[in-house]
Structure formats: C-alpha cells, structure tokens
Design a protein around this motif. Structure first.
Motif, PDB file in Angstrom:
ATOM      1  N   THR A  63       7.993  -0.066   5.528  1.00 31.08           N
ATOM      2  CA  THR A  63       9.344   0.436   5.328  1.00 31.08           C
ATOM      3  C   THR A  63       9.329   1.228   4.041  1.00 31.08           C
ATOM      4  N   ASP A  64       9.924   2.335   4.077  1.00 24.09           N
ATOM      5  CA  ASP A  64       9.957   3.149   2.883  1.00 24.09           C
ATOM      6  C   ASP A  64      11.349   3.745   2.810  1.00 24.09           C
ATOM      7  N   ALA A  65      12.157   3.179   1.902  1.00 22.32           N
ATOM      8  CA  ALA A  65      13.579   3.533   1.872  1.00 22.32           C
ATOM      9  C   ALA A  65      13.784   5.030   1.769  1.00 22.32           C
ATOM     10  N   ALA A  66      12.965   5.678   0.973  1.00 20.34           N
ATOM     11  CA  ALA A  66      13.199   7.087   0.718  1.00 20.34           C
ATOM     12  C   ALA A  66      12.862   7.963   1.931  1.00 20.34           C
ATOM     13  N   GLU A  67      11.762   7.651   2.577  1.00 23.97           N
ATOM     14  CA  GLU A  67      11.283   8.581   3.589  1.00 23.97           C
ATOM     15  C   GLU A  67      11.475   8.105   5.014  1.00 23.97           C
ATOM     16  N   ALA A  68      11.323   6.781   5.216  1.00 23.14           N
ATOM     17  CA  ALA A  68      11.261   6.327   6.594  1.00 23.14           C
ATOM     18  C   ALA A  68      12.614   6.375   7.280  1.00 23.14           C
ATOM     19  N   GLY A  69      13.646   6.151   6.542  1.00 26.75           N
ATOM     20  CA  GLY A  69      14.963   6.174   7.155  1.00 26.75           C
ATOM     21  C   GLY A  69      15.187   4.940   8.007  1.00 26.75           C
ATOM     22  N   PRO A  70      16.380   4.820   8.542  1.00 24.70           N
ATOM     23  CA  PRO A  70      16.730   3.594   9.259  1.00 24.70           C
ATOM     24  C   PRO A  70      16.121   3.522  10.644  1.00 24.70           C
ATOM     25  N   ASN A  71      15.593   4.623  11.168  1.00 27.73           N
ATOM     26  CA  ASN A  71      15.216   4.622  12.569  1.00 27.73           C
ATOM     27  C   ASN A  71      13.727   4.542  12.849  1.00 27.73           C
ATOM     28  N   ASN A  72      12.944   4.544  11.857  1.00 28.31           N
ATOM     29  CA  ASN A  72      11.520   4.372  12.126  1.00 28.31           C
ATOM     30  C   ASN A  72      10.764   3.933  10.879  1.00 28.31           C
ATOM     31  N   PHE A  73       9.621   3.369  11.128  1.00 30.49           N
ATOM     32  CA  PHE A  73       8.704   3.024  10.041  1.00 30.49           C
ATOM     33  C   PHE A  73       7.838   4.239   9.755  1.00 30.49           C
ATOM     34  N   LEU A  74       7.253   4.216   8.608  1.00 29.85           N
ATOM     35  CA  LEU A  74       6.198   5.188   8.350  1.00 29.85           C
ATOM     36  C   LEU A  74       4.864   4.508   8.595  1.00 29.85           C
ATOM     37  N   LEU A  75       3.888   5.272   9.043  1.00 28.64           N
ATOM     38  CA  LEU A  75       2.546   4.701   9.235  1.00 28.64           C
ATOM     39  C   LEU A  75       1.664   5.217   8.108  1.00 28.64           C
ATOM     40  N   ASN A  76       2.133   5.061   6.890  1.00 24.31           N
ATOM     41  CA  ASN A  76       1.359   5.645   5.801  1.00 24.31           C
ATOM     42  C   ASN A  76       0.777   4.594   4.871  1.00 24.31           C
ATOM     43  N   ALA A  77       0.857   3.338   5.248  1.00 24.21           N
ATOM     44  CA  ALA A  77       0.228   2.337   4.395  1.00 24.21           C
ATOM     45  C   ALA A  77      -1.203   2.115   4.870  1.00 24.21           C
ATOM     46  N   LYS A  78      -1.984   1.534   3.991  1.00 21.96           N
ATOM     47  CA  LYS A  78      -3.401   1.376   4.321  1.00 21.96           C
ATOM     48  C   LYS A  78      -3.945   0.174   3.570  1.00 21.96           C
ATOM     49  N   ARG A  79      -4.781  -0.565   4.223  1.00 24.18           N
ATOM     50  CA  ARG A  79      -5.482  -1.645   3.535  1.00 24.18           C
ATOM     51  C   ARG A  79      -6.866  -1.790   4.150  1.00 24.18           C
ATOM     52  N   HIS A  80      -7.765  -2.376   3.417  1.00 22.83           N
ATOM     53  CA  HIS A  80      -9.104  -2.557   3.963  1.00 22.83           C
ATOM     54  C   HIS A  80      -9.726  -3.824   3.407  1.00 22.83           C
ATOM     55  N   THR A  81     -10.708  -4.304   4.093  1.00 23.69           N
ATOM     56  CA  THR A  81     -11.502  -5.430   3.589  1.00 23.69           C
ATOM     57  C   THR A  81     -12.967  -5.046   3.693  1.00 23.69           C
ATOM     58  N   ASP A  82     -13.669  -5.145   2.570  1.00 22.28           N
ATOM     59  CA  ASP A  82     -15.127  -4.952   2.565  1.00 22.28           C
ATOM     60  C   ASP A  82     -15.757  -6.320   2.433  1.00 22.28           C
ATOM     61  N   GLY A  83     -16.901  -6.480   3.003  1.00 18.72           N
ATOM     62  CA  GLY A  83     -17.504  -7.791   2.844  1.00 18.72           C
ATOM     63  C   GLY A  83     -18.924  -7.871   3.331  1.00 18.72           C
ATOM     64  N   ILE A  84     -19.497  -9.012   3.037  1.00 18.63           N
ATOM     65  CA  ILE A  84     -20.849  -9.314   3.507  1.00 18.63           C
ATOM     66  C   ILE A  84     -20.865 -10.767   3.943  1.00 18.63           C
ATOM     67  N   GLU A  85     -21.552 -11.032   5.015  1.00 13.31           N
ATOM     68  CA  GLU A  85     -21.570 -12.386   5.579  1.00 13.31           C
ATOM     69  C   GLU A  85     -22.993 -12.817   5.878  1.00 13.31           C
ATOM     70  N   PHE A  86     -23.213 -14.099   5.760  1.00 10.98           N
ATOM     71  CA  PHE A  86     -24.474 -14.693   6.220  1.00 10.98           C
ATOM     72  C   PHE A  86     -24.124 -15.929   7.028  1.00 10.98           C
ATOM     73  N   GLU A  87     -24.770 -16.112   8.136  1.00  7.55           N
ATOM     74  CA  GLU A  87     -24.566 -17.349   8.885  1.00  7.55           C
ATOM     75  C   GLU A  87     -25.876 -17.810   9.494  1.00  7.55           C
ATOM     76  N   ALA A  88     -25.989 -19.112   9.669  1.00  3.14           N
ATOM     77  CA  ALA A  88     -27.199 -19.678  10.264  1.00  3.14           C
ATOM     78  C   ALA A  88     -26.794 -20.799  11.200  1.00  3.14           C
ATOM     79  N   ALA A  89     -27.516 -20.922  12.288  1.00  4.67           N
ATOM     80  CA  ALA A  89     -27.277 -22.032  13.202  1.00  4.67           C
ATOM     81  C   ALA A  89     -28.578 -22.359  13.907  1.00  4.67           C
TER      82      ALA A  89
END
Lengths: 228, 751
Positions: free
Chosen positions: B585-611
């Motif tokens: 939600t972005d009060a200034a730009e999105a307005g009452p009728n739609n969301f903006l799709l301008n947010a972004k997030r990411h996860t970087d990682g490394i994993e090890f598993e053994a079984a």
C-alpha cells in the motif's frame, strides 16, 4: 541355473562400448575355441590382448562390479577377462558346443581357471538384428535367450549351447566365464534361492532371530561348499 | 525337450522370473544379498588387475539392487531417515535429479522423535520458522526462507490449503521443496512447498499399535493396520486419538483421526486406490502472550490467561480416488480426484499487558492483563482433478525424461466473522474481562454474546497445465526446461459491498542444468519462477482485485552426494529467493483502488543437510542453513522497513539428530535443533515506541532411548532436555512459547 541380469550396463555405457567396437580390430572367432567348438564356430572376435579389448574389459567389469545379483548368483572366485564377439554377414553363427572346462589366462601368469558359469552380455538391441538367439540346453529344457543391450544372461558352463544364425544386422556381445567358489550348479542354485528368500524376509521383517539363524545357515552352507 | 522362443522381448527364464530389478530403494541400499557380500570382496582380483582397471572406481555406488518380486516394499520411510526418491517434484524422481533443495522427513524420523504434528516435524528442516496466528488465519503457519507457505502445503501433490493443524498419523513422509515452484504446483510457493505423502497400503499383513503417555497429561494412541486382501490388493487403516494438556495451564488438544485406504492392482499395469481421511479436534488454543519491550516474556512460558470457554474446533474430511497406469516403457500416469470439506471455528483469547512495561522485570502480580477476542469461522470445499505423467523418451537419439500434467480445481471458501453487542458509545462489549499477572490459569467461562455475521464467500476455478523435459544432452549432463500455464479465476461475494471477481493467466518457468559425473554426485544450477495471485488465499477487496499477481524467482546452485555406498546423502545449496514485485500500500501513489507492485524482498542463503547411515549402527539426520533476508523496496507506508531483515527469516537454522544401535535391542538417540533471533513478519520496522520486537535465538536438545524385544518396543523420549525457554511461534502482537522439558514413554506392538 539360468538367470537374466538386467541392466548390467547402462544405455550410456552400452553406447560407448559400441562406439569403440565399431572401430575394433575383429579377428576370426576360432582362436579361442577348443577343437570341437572350432568346427562349429563361425563368428568374429576381438583379440584377447589388444589394448582396445583391455579398455572394453574394464568397462564391462565395472558394470559387473555394480551387480549384486551377479555376485550372489555366480559367487565368483575368478572372472575371466571378458571377450567380445560379433555375429554378422558370413560369420553369423556358432553351433552346439560346450565351453572348455579349463582356460588359460592370457596375463602371462600361466594360471588356469575352471569355467563353472558362462556369461553373455548383450550389446545389441534385439530389434537391431534377426536371429542370433542364444539357445541353451540346460537341465530344465532348451531355452532361447535374446536380451536388450546391457542385459546379461548367466548359465552353467556345463550346458550345451549355440547361437542361431544372424540373418539381418549384427549381434554384438561380450562373453566370459566365472570360476565359482561353489563348483556345483545345484548348490549354487540352492544358495541363490536361499539368499533371495532371506533378502525378502529381511526387507519385510528385519533381522528377526529366525532370519539371523537362517542367515547363519546360508553362511554355513557356503562354508561347507565353497572353495576359496 | 521343450523349446521356448523369445522374440525381441527380454527372456525372463527360470530364476530370473523370481527376481526383478529394483530401481533404487533405500531399503535395498541397506540390504544386500548375502552372496554379494561374501563374494564381492574376492571379485576378480585377477581380471581386474590384469585389465588395468580403467575408471573402475566410478559408479560403484548406487548399486542396482535386487528386490524379490511380490514383496511390494513397505514404506521405505519406515526403515530409514535417508530418502533417495521423492515425489516433491511431481511424479517419482531421484532426489539427485531435482535441481532444488529438498528435505524429506520420513516416518521413521517422525516416530523416533515423536513428531505428532506437521509443525513439530518442520523443526527438523532448515530454513523454516513459525508464525503465530491471530484470528484471521489459524492452523499451520510456516515460513520457508522467510516467505509464507500458508497456501503452499500439499497432500500427495494436491493443494491442502485449508486452515487447520495437521497431524502426522497418516503421513509416510513430509517433503519440503524449497524455492519457487509454480511451474510444478501453480500459484504460491515463493519460499517453497511442503508436500505431505500419505501412507500407502502394501502387500503384507502387518499391524502396529502405539501408545504414548507423557508429562502434561499427554496421551496418544495410534494404530496402523495393513491387511493384504488379495493377490495384488490391500487395505490400510490408520487411526489416531490424542488427548493432551499443555505445559501451560489451560491449552489442550483433543483430537482424533481415521484414514482408510484401499489399493488394488498393486504393482500391475493399472493400480487404483480409494480412501478417506478424517481429522477433527476440539482444542483450547494457545495465543501466547504479548511482547514486553521488544522481547518475549520468559516468565510467561508456563502462564496462560485464557478462558475455560476458549476453543478451536476444526475438521478436515476428504475422499479420493486415484488411478495409476504404468506403461510398458516405464512411464506412469496418475489421475486423482479428491473432494474435501473443511471446517474451522475459533473463539480464543489474546493476552496483552494493559500498560507499557519497560521490561519483564517490571511485571508484578498486580500488573493488569487485558484479554482480546479472536473469533473466526469458516468452511471450505475443495475439489481437485489432477493428472500427472512421468515418462522417458528417446527422440533423435537423445534421452528425455518427461513430466506433464494438468489440474482442474474448484475451491469454495466461506468465512464468517462475529459481532458483539455494542455499548452506548457504539463500541463492542468484550465479554472477556481483565485479569492480573498474579492470577494465571483459565478463568471461568466467558458468556458467549457473539452474533455470527454474514459470510464472505470465495469461489475459484483453476486450470493448470504443465510440461517439463529433462534432456540428457551429454552422458553426464542433463538440462531441465519446464513451463506451466495457470488460469486462475476467483469470485468473491461480500457481505458488505458488491461482488468482486478477477482472472489471472500466468506462465511459470523452470530451468536447470545438472552435471552428474558419476552415480554418487550431482551438481546443479536452477532458476524457477512463481506467482502469488491476489486471491490465492481466498481474499479480495477493492484493492487486491485490481492488482495483478506478485512474482518471485529463485536462483540456486547446489550439489548432492551419496557417500558410504550410497548410505549417506549430503547436499548443499546456495540460493537467492526473491519476490521482486511485492504488493504494497502506498498512500501517495497507489490510491484507494489498487496496490502497487513495487516492493521487493529477497533471501540469500546457504544450506547443508545430511541424512543416512554412515555406520551400520549409526543413523543421522541434520542440517544447517544461513540466510539473509532483506527488504529491498517498500511503499511509503512501510518505508522504514527498507534495508531491514525480513521477518521470520532467522539467519541460522539448524538441527541434528543421531541414533546409535548399542546392541540389537537397544538404541539411543540424541539431537538438538534451534534457530537464531528473528523478528515477526510485518514487524520489521520499529513500532510506535521505537522498538523492534525480536525473539532471541535458541537451541533445545532432545534424547531418546529405545528397547525392542521381538514385536514389542518401549521408547522413552525426553524433549527439551535443558528446559530451554524459547518463543516458538511469533507474531507482531504476541509470542507463543515452545514446549518446555517433557518426557514421553511409548509402548509399541507389531503383529
């Protein structure tokens, strides 16, 4: 005991082998035959000592090493370095014969081994040639074997067998012999059946006390019958 | 003398008829024929030495195992922690052929650790954290790599999206496939998916009954009955009854389930199964306690402030019919229809502190605790018709492994809310009064003054079609290309406001390359996409209905190895999972009728598993992951969160569990799991007091000792040996403490 071992070699391995075999220096098959077999043998074979043969032998042995079924059925003590043959064109058949009972190893050692189990590893797919069935007469009757490339059949060396004429295409195969720790085919068969049944029991019930005792029985029979 | 002629079909003579080649099975990887062991080491020293052994060491592992025909294996997951195949990628595949992180939690591990719920089993998977619900969503709230997997739980490859607390009594294994997977599963799946796999009937008569009694009045009885009813038919029935209180005085669970499945044509060309699943419970739910000064209240771990009248009554009921056809060339096509009905009904209490406290030490017996209402209800009906094909082809001399399928889904969900009588000023009268810190434990029942409001109803139709090809481009190289099309259309009938509807047509992709130099190692790179449609969790409002789907992508590089003759599987992966056009939600730009799709997030990682089982007596399962979740962009309303760690993305998650068989009858196990500190989702930025709520990291340890004598087993589990106090589920408003020290004794009989 006649037993089919599926996928001793993978499709990739078969393909690689066949690429090499396509360029290989084929020789007359009669050089490895005994005097009786030589009269009925009409095929092509790779020379035993050629470097190409050595390379291919390594590849077949590598496939064999993976095959638990092979070990458990043949109980090998010695494995003869695999040979390769080709049935096509004029050199297209091998009449009824029994494999030589004792073979010299071509490794300079002068050692001999007894042939208990005969092995044929198919390197051509059945649809690539007509005829060429391996006909084996064992105690249970006559059987005709023609397997997909990569599959192998093992059967008692004491049985009379032949390769039917190849009327179309080429039949490539690797063949060799095993001296088993257990000389008697009947005893090997009993051990194999016991082993397979035990495997099933262990899969289904785990190592229950009865299974452990039966496992002991297997080993004791092997101790009684084997020659190492 | 008879003569049997074999044409181009392979001959399967004599003894061969009693054996069949097995694709790799973990059972068989442990079990080898005795003769192979006896003869194997003496093999052809002669011939090998003579042949100079070119490359003879490669590919010694993953031996083609022997299986006796007719012994349809029991679930291999009953025997070992290690899995070599999975259905997480649709169809049955080798784990080494999946270019993504996959963790398989087998039944044996769940049994050994007394994992009785999906959530508890997830503690043994890296990269996972748990959200604590509020009234809006209830049931299992699991985050994978920091992204919600609320809609990404599956049962046998089909969406299991209803809100409820899942039990493990009928699960053979739980598979976690990480990273974007919309190409396989359709909408959702940014962080990954969780696929539960049902127990299957098998061709043996084998039954088991287990009873567990533990501290905090924990009682659980399960039965697993498998009856071979014919040459290739079997019936399996799993039943469960659990009645337990909590380490907190108040919450409890009282649940039961039954799952009969009949399967026939087992192992033949056409295999069918029909079954039913029922789970219901009447719990007193635990909605934790508020944060104080940004920290969970440790002293509240065993204090609860709800009411005797609090409840959470949910149920899941579904029936299914499945047809599996096996083609002569090894291909398989499975078609399943499932029709499920799910109900939920909640009236719970949240405990908050009346004033602002500077720290936990400021709490006194007279500190006032206010209690809020969480009350929600709903019912869902989900119908799925899904077909998945796996097969191999040889086109132009190149090997292809194909995966294709489609689904048609109708999801129908009604959500209720409740209203309370209003006071003179128009405020709802809360029937749940305040209490004080010094008076914990359930209060007497609160009067039920609620009125059910008209429901909102969501109906959606999904048509999904996908195809994937894994091409063997060279002997050691495979390429994966996958594509899926989804047509997702949803209609929303609102109790307030008019109807809303929206249709999304989305393409999802998956690309991967696998390098498999030998049978024991596999290296991969992969890229996959996923999307979250606005209605994917059954909600629209005036804004979401105008907003196209969010998109995500996953980049991953990894390796999988099988060591010790294939008895131990190791894997590692480096990944970036990215939601690159998140709704905001972005009060200034999105307005009452739609969301903006301008947010972004990411996860970087490394994993090890053994079984696996590096030694015959030792069995291990474990892993560790390091992740960095970051909010890269946000709208004005949430601008303060930019640059912050993503919620519920602990940097470190890890678990290890090892059992050792001391003697044939005695087995011991010990292990630990934990995660580092984390903030709640949507709570990344400081609150009004300038505080970021943050739950500290923890490590807790468990142990087990087991005695098996013939058909009977006695097992003692000790949970949280050090009595570590930790926040298990966290939410912006509260934290739910994790299980304190407990002991559970299990008696099991097989017959």
């Amino acid at each position: 005991m006649l037993l089919n071992l599926p996928e001793v070699l993978t499709r990739d391995e078969v393909r690689q082998l066949r690429e090499v075999l396509a360029q290989a220096p084929w020789d007359d098959g009669r050089v490895t035959a005994g005097s009786q077999s030589a009269q009925v043998k009409n095929n092509r074979q790779l020379p035993q000592d050629h470097p190409v043969t050595r390379q291919l032998q390594g590849q077949v042995l590598q496939g064999l090493k993976r095959s638990k079924l092979f070990f458990t059925a043949a109980l090998p003590r010695h494995v003869f370095p695999p040979l390769f043959n080709r049935y096509a064109g004029e050199a297209n058949a091998f009449g009824n014969h029994i494999d030589n009972a004792v073979r010299f190893l071509h490794d300079g050692s002068g050692e001999r081994m007894r042939t208990d189990v005969s092995c044929t590893l198919f390197l051509s797919d059945p649809e690539d040639y007509d005829g060429g069935e391996l006909i084996i007469e064992d105690t249970f009757g006559t059987q005709s074997v023609k397997l997909p490339a990569g599959d192998m059949v093992i059967y008692p060396s004491s049985s009379v067998h032949r390769v039917e004429p190849v009327t179309r295409g080429a039949r490539l195969a690797s063949f060799f012999w095993v001296q088993s720790m257990v000389r008697s085919d009947e005893q090997r068969r009993l051990l194999f059946d016991l082993d397979m049944s035990l495997l099933k029991l262990r899969e289904e019930h785990g190592d229950t006390p009865a299974v452990v005792r039966l496992t002991g029985t297997y080993h004791n029979l092997l101790r009684m019958w084997s020659d190492v | 003398m008879t003569r049997r002629k074999t044409s181009s079909r392979p001959a399967r003579p004599q003894a061969a008829a009693t054996t069949a080649p097995a694709r790799k099975s973990s059972t068989a990887a442990v079990l080898a024929p005795l003769g192979a062991l006896a003869a194997g080491f003496g093999f052809a020293g002669l011939a090998l030495a003579q042949s100079a052994e070119p490359a003879a060491t490669a590919g010694e592992r993953n031996l083609p195992e022997v299986r006796v025909k007719g012994s349809t294996p029991r679930s291999p997951g009953k025997e070992a922690y290690q899995a070599t195949t999975t259905t997480a990628g649709k169809g049955k595949q080798q784990l080494r052929d999946i270019p993504q992180s996959v963790t398989v939690v087998n039944e044996k591990l769940m049994d050994d650790k007394n994992y009785d719920t999906l959530k508890s089993a997830m503690h043994t998977v890296t990269g996972i954290a748990f959200e604590a619900g509020e009234g809006g969503t209830i049931g299992d709230l699991i985050r994978i790599r920091g992204f919600s997997a609320r809609g990404d739980i599956f049962q046998d490859g089909m969406r299991d999206i209803a809100q409820y607390n899942r039990d493990t009594f009928n699960q053979d294994r739980i598979e976690v496939l990480r990273g974007s997977a919309s190409m396989l599963y359709g909408r959702g799946s940014t962080g990954g998916i969780i696929n539960q796999v049902s127990k299957q009937p098998f061709l043996l008569n084998e039954h088991s009954v287990e009873f567990t009694a533990g501290t905090d009045d924990y009682y659980r009885l399960t039965g697993d009955f498998n009856l071979k009813t014919g040459e290739d038919a079997a019936l399996r029935v799993n039943v469960m009854k659990t009645d337990a209180k909590s380490f907190r005085n108040g919450p409890e669970t009282d649940r039961q389930g039954i799952a009969p499945t009949y399967r026939w044509g087992i192992g033949t060309a056409d295999e069918f199964s029909v079954g039913f699943y029922h789970l219901s419970y009447d719990d007193v739910p635990d909605f934790g306690i508020a944060w104080v000064n940004g920290r969970p209240v440790e002293r509240a771990a065993e204090r609860w402030y709800g009411f005797e009248s609090d409840y959470q009554k949910d149920s899941a009921n579904y029936g299914f019919a499945s047809w599996l056809h096996r083609f002569a060339d090894g291909g398989e096509i499975r078609t399943t229809y499932r029709d499920g009905r799910y109900k939920r009904d909640l009236w719970a209490s949240t405990a908050r502190f009346a004033g602002t406290l500077s720290s936990e030490d400021a709490i006194t017996d007279s500190t006032v605790i206010t209690r809020g209402n969480q009350t929600r209800g709903g019912k869902d009906r989900h119908r799925f018709l899904q077909t998945d094909y796996t097969g191999k082809a040889d086109w132009f001399g190149v090997k292809h492994e194909l995966l294709a399928g489609g689904e048609y889904t109708r999801e129908d969900s009604s959500t209720y809310s409740y209203t309370f009588p209003l006071d003179g000023a128009g405020r709802a009268i809360n029937p749940k009064g305040n209490t004080t810190w010094g008076r914990p434990g359930p209060s007497a029942a609160a009067a039920d003054t609620r009125t059910r409001a008209p429901s909102n109803r969501f109906t959606s139709d999904t048509l999904g079609l996908y195809v994937q090809d894994m091409v063997q481009i060279a002997p050691q190289w495979k390429l994966i290309v996958g594509l899926r099309y989804d047509h997702f259309s949803g209609d929303y009938e609102r109790s307030n406001g008019g109807p809303l509807s929206r249709t999304d047509k989305m393409w999802s992709h998956r690309f991967g390359a696998l390098y498999q130099p030998d049978l024991s190692s596999s290296y991969y790179v992969s890229y996959g996409t996923s999307f979250n449609a606005s209605g994917d969790l059954y909600q629209y409002d005036a804004r979401t209905v105008n907003t196209p789907p969010e998109k995500s992508r996953n980049f991953e590089v990894g390796a999988k190895w099988d060591l010790y003759d294939g008895n131990l599987s190791l894997r590692t992966a480096v990944f970036r999972t990215e939601k690159y056009n998140e709704r905001n939600t972005d009060a200034a730009e999105a307005g009452p009728n739609n969301f903006l799709l301008n947010a972004k997030r990411h996860t970087d990682g490394i994993e090890f598993e053994a079984a696996g089982r590096p030694l015959p007596e030792l069995e291990i399962f474990g892993g560790v992951a390091y992740m960095r979740g970051n909010i890269d962009k946000a709208g004005q309303n949430n601008a303060r969160a930019v640059g912050k760690d993503s919620g519920l993305t602990p940097r470190w998650t890890g678990n290890v569990w090892a059992t050792y068989r001391l003697t044939p009858k005695w087995r011991v196990g010990i292990g630990a799991d934990g995660m580092s500190d984390r903030v709640p989702a949507s709570g990344e930025a400081p609150n009004a007091q300038g505080i970021v709520n943050r739950a500290p990291g923890y490590v807790k340890a468990d142990a087990m000792v087991e005695y098996s004598g013939g058909p009977y087993t006695v097992k003692l589990n000790l949970l949280n040996l050090t009595d570590k106090i930790y926040a298990d589920g966290i939410y912006r408003g509260h934290t739910v403490p994790g299980q304190t020290r407990a002991a559970q004794l299990t008696l099991a009989a097989k017959f």
